[in-house]
Design a protein around this motif. Sequence first.
Motif, PDB file in Angstrom:
ATOM      1  N   TYR A   1      15.944  23.145  -2.677  1.00  0.00           N
ATOM      2  CA  TYR A   1      15.860  21.775  -3.154  1.00  0.00           C
ATOM      3  C   TYR A   1      14.614  21.601  -3.997  1.00  0.00           C
ATOM      4  O   TYR A   1      13.696  22.413  -3.951  1.00  0.00           O
ATOM      5  N   ASP A   2      14.617  20.534  -4.740  1.00  0.00           N
ATOM      6  CA  ASP A   2      13.468  20.182  -5.559  1.00  0.00           C
ATOM      7  C   ASP A   2      12.579  19.262  -4.723  1.00  0.00           C
ATOM      8  O   ASP A   2      13.038  18.246  -4.197  1.00  0.00           O
ATOM      9  N   GLU A   3      11.334  19.606  -4.582  1.00  0.00           N
ATOM     10  CA  GLU A   3      10.421  18.847  -3.719  1.00  0.00           C
ATOM     11  C   GLU A   3      10.270  17.399  -4.168  1.00  0.00           C
ATOM     12  O   GLU A   3      10.244  16.484  -3.341  1.00  0.00           O
ATOM     13  N   ALA A   4      10.230  17.163  -5.476  1.00  0.00           N
ATOM     14  CA  ALA A   4      10.077  15.786  -5.969  1.00  0.00           C
ATOM     15  C   ALA A   4      11.312  14.950  -5.640  1.00  0.00           C
ATOM     16  O   ALA A   4      11.195  13.788  -5.219  1.00  0.00           O
ATOM     17  N   GLN A   5      12.493  15.527  -5.810  1.00  0.00           N
ATOM     18  CA  GLN A   5      13.713  14.798  -5.471  1.00  0.00           C
ATOM     19  C   GLN A   5      13.798  14.554  -3.970  1.00  0.00           C
ATOM     20  O   GLN A   5      14.197  13.482  -3.525  1.00  0.00           O
ATOM     21  N   PHE A   6      13.413  15.536  -3.178  1.00  0.00           N
ATOM     22  CA  PHE A   6      13.445  15.371  -1.733  1.00  0.00           C
ATOM     23  C   PHE A   6      12.495  14.260  -1.296  1.00  0.00           C
ATOM     24  O   PHE A   6      12.840  13.426  -0.458  1.00  0.00           O
ATOM     25  N   THR A   7      11.306  14.210  -1.878  1.00  0.00           N
ATOM     26  CA  THR A   7      10.348  13.169  -1.536  1.00  0.00           C
ATOM     27  C   THR A   7      10.861  11.795  -1.935  1.00  0.00           C
ATOM     28  O   THR A   7      10.721  10.826  -1.187  1.00  0.00           O
ATOM     29  N   ALA A   8      11.483  11.695  -3.107  1.00  0.00           N
ATOM     30  CA  ALA A   8      12.013  10.405  -3.551  1.00  0.00           C
ATOM     31  C   ALA A   8      13.122   9.919  -2.633  1.00  0.00           C
ATOM     32  O   ALA A   8      13.189   8.742  -2.284  1.00  0.00           O
TER      33      ALA A   8
ATOM     34  N   ARG B   1      13.588  10.864   0.542  1.00  0.00           N
ATOM     35  CA  ARG B   1      13.016  10.621   1.863  1.00  0.00           C
ATOM     36  C   ARG B   1      12.279   9.288   1.917  1.00  0.00           C
ATOM     37  O   ARG B   1      12.351   8.563   2.905  1.00  0.00           O
ATOM     38  N   ASP B   2      11.591   8.917   0.848  1.00  0.00           N
ATOM     39  CA  ASP B   2      10.812   7.680   0.840  1.00  0.00           C
ATOM     40  C   ASP B   2      11.618   6.450   0.458  1.00  0.00           C
ATOM     41  O   ASP B   2      11.095   5.340   0.513  1.00  0.00           O
TER      42      ASP B   2
END
Length: 166
Positions: free
Chosen positions: A56-63, A65-66
């Motif tokens: 997965y892409d960390e930036a997409q996962f963070t978006a 998740r938040d």
Amino acid sequence: MRFADYLQQRPLPVIVAAGVVLGLAVGVAWPLPEPSATAADQAGWHLPDPAVIRRYDEAQFTAVRDATVWGAAETPEESDGASRRPEWRLTGIIANPEFAALVATAGDRKVAHVGVGGTLPDGGEVVRITQVGITFTRDGCTHERILHQPIDPAEHAPCVPSPTTP
């Protein structure tokens, strides 16, 4: 004798049926060749190491998740009145007996008929209606929306009203 007459009158279906039966018999009797072990080795492709694969892409996962379930909270830069205006789109134009714009507001199933001088859902006033679009003013600035065209992002940007001449 009826079957012999049928064969003489319609030989094509009989020939097709015989070909299907013969093809099935040959296909069942003929064994499939087994692939050689060297062909698999010559392919040269193997599964990559699982540690190398990025799942997965960390930036997409963070978006994701938040994100909140009910939408994002209003940020301070969106707290001005422009962001609270209802979104609307031009869905049609009526030309007869007089020009009227058909305006649909986001989240509302009803379509409003707005004539020249009428008020749009975001507070703008319709100045002119043509066969292809409308011209309206909002906060002292003139905007135009064309039928079946995406909304211009510059329409939501703050504009400087033109000075009025006495």
